[in-house]
Scaffold this motif. Structure first.
Motif, short mmCIF file in Angstrom:
data_model
loop_
_atom_site.label_atom_id
_atom_site.label_comp_id
_atom_site.label_asym_id
_atom_site.label_seq_id
_atom_site.Cartn_x
_atom_site.Cartn_y
_atom_site.Cartn_z
N SER A 1 -4.85 -17.92 0.86
CA SER A 1 -4.92 -18.28 2.27
C SER A 1 -3.62 -18.91 2.74
O SER A 1 -3.11 -18.60 3.81
CB SER A 1 -6.10 -19.23 2.51
OG SER A 1 -6.10 -19.71 3.83
N GLU A 2 -3.06 -19.80 1.92
CA GLU A 2 -1.80 -20.45 2.26
C GLU A 2 -0.66 -19.43 2.29
O GLU A 2 0.22 -19.48 3.16
CB GLU A 2 -1.51 -21.57 1.26
CG GLU A 2 -2.53 -22.71 1.33
CD GLU A 2 -2.33 -23.73 0.23
OE1 GLU A 2 -1.48 -23.47 -0.66
OE2 GLU A 2 -3.01 -24.78 0.25
N GLU A 3 -0.67 -18.52 1.33
CA GLU A 3 0.39 -17.50 1.28
C GLU A 3 0.31 -16.57 2.48
O GLU A 3 1.33 -16.27 3.12
CB GLU A 3 0.26 -16.69 -0.02
CG GLU A 3 0.50 -17.50 -1.28
CD GLU A 3 0.03 -16.77 -2.53
OE1 GLU A 3 -0.45 -15.62 -2.41
OE2 GLU A 3 0.13 -17.35 -3.63
N ARG A 4 -0.88 -16.09 2.80
CA ARG A 4 -1.04 -15.13 3.89
C ARG A 4 -0.81 -15.76 5.26
O ARG A 4 -0.46 -15.07 6.21
CB ARG A 4 -2.43 -14.51 3.83
CG ARG A 4 -2.69 -13.68 2.59
CD ARG A 4 -1.90 -12.40 2.58
NE ARG A 4 -2.44 -11.45 3.54
CZ ARG A 4 -1.83 -10.33 3.90
NH1 ARG A 4 -0.64 -10.02 3.40
NH2 ARG A 4 -2.39 -9.50 4.78
N SER A 5 -1.03 -17.09 5.36
CA SER A 5 -0.83 -17.76 6.65
C SER A 5 0.64 -17.75 7.07
O SER A 5 0.95 -18.00 8.23
CB SER A 5 -1.34 -19.20 6.58
OG SER A 5 -0.57 -19.97 5.66
#
Length: 637
Positions: free
Chosen positions: A426-430
């Motif tokens: 989630s952090e990477e894709r954000s």
């Protein structure tokens, strides 16, 4: 100029608001009686005159057969709303449309008629797909264009953030209305709001409080002062008396917000009924805060338990919560807020938003964050983009149901990834995608009760590597290499339909045979790589997909065709129907639990949860089929 409108379409009361982008201020538009709220009530007299709002609400206890109330509870169902006194039957959507039309009429003409007006309507978090669709239908019946929906807790947080100038935090939304309690835990990051968990109590609200007062105070007082039959409920002569007494009780309860003592009162003229000895009946009953607090104590304790249970779903503690956001007419009562605040140990001392209008205000603020135009101009004005707009609306109103909008796809994770990997993804894709989209996807996948919907709409039982290859094919059929709009009568669609539901063992040869003749129809620069498809046919084995995975894939591809030829679509619809006919909830549950064992998420113990998720996606497929049929044209000879 753009106008941003928010509507709180409530079970008991509704409100409408606009948001000014320049001043960052909201404005609640008042009813003709100069009230912020409009009762969600309809009254039609024997002449056919129709009234919506306060006048209808006042008539409801006296003329219940001429009135429609509480119809929001039946949105998305076939339940008829009967007005027997005027021999009229309405649908819940038609009733809601009348309320929406009345509210929209409060706005100035330049806002109502502007193509640049965007309207957002609130819906409960628990609303299913059919209920959301019914809300959109009601708005269309009311003549309101450019409509989107927002979950009520999101609107509540948006209103709170606007009033405080805050951005980040985690909030507990305590929404106690006339009929239900809704609890939600919402997280805001950069004014992007995601629902982490929700819960509540179906039958707990102001009406239940009124019932307690009537049963414990009003009925005993009536029997002590008048000659009445023992059971007023079943006596047709005195049933109107009970309705009027309940109506007067509600008024008195609301007055306790500002007073320590009040009266439940109705005159002899207002009641218009005599007792068994001929005496005129009236109401003049004192009601004290202390008495009221004792009567509703058990209900309030139940709401506190519901809030704790909802909070536990997120893994957060009271210390992690910024504050309580109060919503609903029952939360105007300060002793209630004080007790809930104390028991939960969460800051709830302030009333930063008006509990009665916060949802409408938040919806109007949310409307400002939506892009209501595209490069061709205001939405829904161009026939050329109508197809895309309607399909996008289908995607938005159905959240994770489409494969390429599923949280697993958004975060590029698999059903075997654990909670920590999902959070990292989630952090990477954000960094690449919209932050709130990633937050919502993470919430869907990390909260077990919400995860079921994403799992059922994904590719259950398909190994991650194979699922990835399937998605590559799906992506390629919607991209530049495989354009169905370059082919006569969508021959590519016919080819893919055969690929997706064939049960033969010579799949690769079939793919080659179907695709070879298509090369001559393709434009330059868009070649079909036959060898590539031959390999896909060999190792993906579409014939071995389980029914649910096959149906999910068929629906996703069907929505991405450019040409809808009737003969092709018939095959696709039959394929989805056949796949669903073979669905076994127990088998699906077993598949999901096997995958959960590896990912570390708790197993599903209640088969009804899976059955509910399957019912919801079945309704989604009905919408897909309806959408496709509306776009279908007959093949030209």
């Amino acid at each position: 100029m753009e106008y941003y409108v928010g509507i709180d379409l409530g079970t008991t009361n509704s409100a409408i608001c606009t948001f000014d982008r320049e001043t960052q201020q909201t404005r609640v538009w008042k009813s003709p009686e100069q009230n912020d709220l409009t009762p969600s009530a309809i009254y039609i007299n024997i002449k056919g005159d129709e009234y919506v709002g306060l006048r209808a609400y006042k008539q409801s206890p006296r003329s219940p057969d001429n009135c429609a109330t509480l119809f929001k509870r039946f949105m998305g169902t076939d339940t008829p709303i009967e007005l027997t006194a005027v021999n009229l039957t309405l649908t819940p959507e038609e009733c809601s449309a009348k309320v929406l039309k009345t509210l929209f009429g409060y706005l100035p003409e330049e806002i109502r008629n502007s193509p640049y007006t965007g309207t957002v309507i609130t819906v409960p978090t628990a609303f299913n797909l059919m209920q959301k669709k019914a809300t959109i239908a009601a708005a269309e019946m009311a003549g309101i264009g450019n409509v989107e929906l927002v979950q009520e807790p999101v609107a509540a947080v948006m209103s709170y953030l606007n009033s405080r100038g805050s951005t980040d935090g985690t909030y507990l939304i305590y929404d106690l209305s006339s009929g239900t309690l809704d609890i939600a835990i919402a997280e805001s990051i950069g004014k992007r709001v995601a629902i982490l968990a929700h819960g509540g109590i179906q039958m707990c609200g102001g009406r239940d409080f009124d019932r307690k007062i009537v049963d414990n105070i009003v009925r005993p007082w009536l029997h002590a002062n008048f000659a009445l039959p023992d059971n007023l409920t079943v006596n047709p002569w005195y049933k109107p008396l009970l309705r009027l007494a309940t109506w007067a009780t509600e008024r008195a309860r609301i007055e306790l917000v500002a007073k320590d003592n009040t009266l439940i009162s109705l005159s002899e003229v207002e009641i218009g009924t005599n007792d068994l000895k001929g005496g005129e009946i009236y109401l003049d009953i004192p009601l004290h805060r202390n008495t009221y607090d004792e009567l509703i104590a058990d209900h309030i304790n139940d709401t506190i338990d519901a809030a704790r249970e909802t909070l536990s779903k997120t893994g957060y503690t009271p210390n992690d919560i910024e504050c309580i956001v109060w919503i609903g007419e029952a939360t105007h009562y300060k002793p209630l807020r004080d007790k809930v605040t104390f028991e939960l140990g969460i800051n709830g001392d302030t009333l930063d938003v008006n509990p009665m209008t916060a949802l409408a205000e938040g919806a109007s603020i949310f409307a400002e964050s939506i892009c209501w135009e595209d490069e061709n101009g205001p939405r829904l004005r161009s026939k050329e983009i109508d197809f895309v707009l309607r399909r996008n609306r289908l995607f938005k109103s159905n959240s994770c149901m489409d494969l390429l909008h599923n949280p697993f796809y958004i975060l590029k994770v698999t059903q075997l990834d654990n909670r920590q990997r999902i959070i990292e993804a989630s952090e990477e894709r954000s960094l690449l995608l919209d932050v709130d989209t990633c937050i919502e996807a993470r919430s869907m996948l990390t909260i077990p009760t919400k995860r079921i919907s994403a799992e059922v709409a994904w590719l259950p039982g398909i190994p991650p590597e194979r699922a990835n290859d399937i998605l590559v094919l799906l992506e390629s059929t919607t991209g530049s290499n495989l354009r169905s709009d370059n082919l006569p009568h969508d021959s590519l669609a016919a080819a893919l339909s055969s690929i997706l539901y064939t049960t033969t063992s010579t799949l690769a040869d079939q793919v080659l045979e179907l695709l070879n003749p298509l090369k001559e129809h393709l434009h330059d620069g868009h070649p079909i790589e036959i060898e590539y498809f031959s390999e896909i046919g060999k190792f993906l084995g579409f014939d071995k997909l389980n029914p649910l995975a096959r149906a999910n894939l068929l629906a996703a591809r069907m929505l991405r065709l450019h040409d809808y030829a009737s003969e092709v679509i018939t095959e696709w619809i039959i394929a989805i129907a056949q796949a669903f006919d073979r669905l076994d909830p127990l088998e699906v549950c077993t598949i999901l639990n096997t995958e959960r064992q590896e990912s570390g998420f708790p197993e599903i113990n209640n088969i009804s949860d899976v059955e509910t998720a399957i019912r919801e996606i079945r309704q989604y497929y009905k919408q897909v089929i309806k959408f496709v049929l509306e776009c279908t044209y007959p093949i030209q000879e």
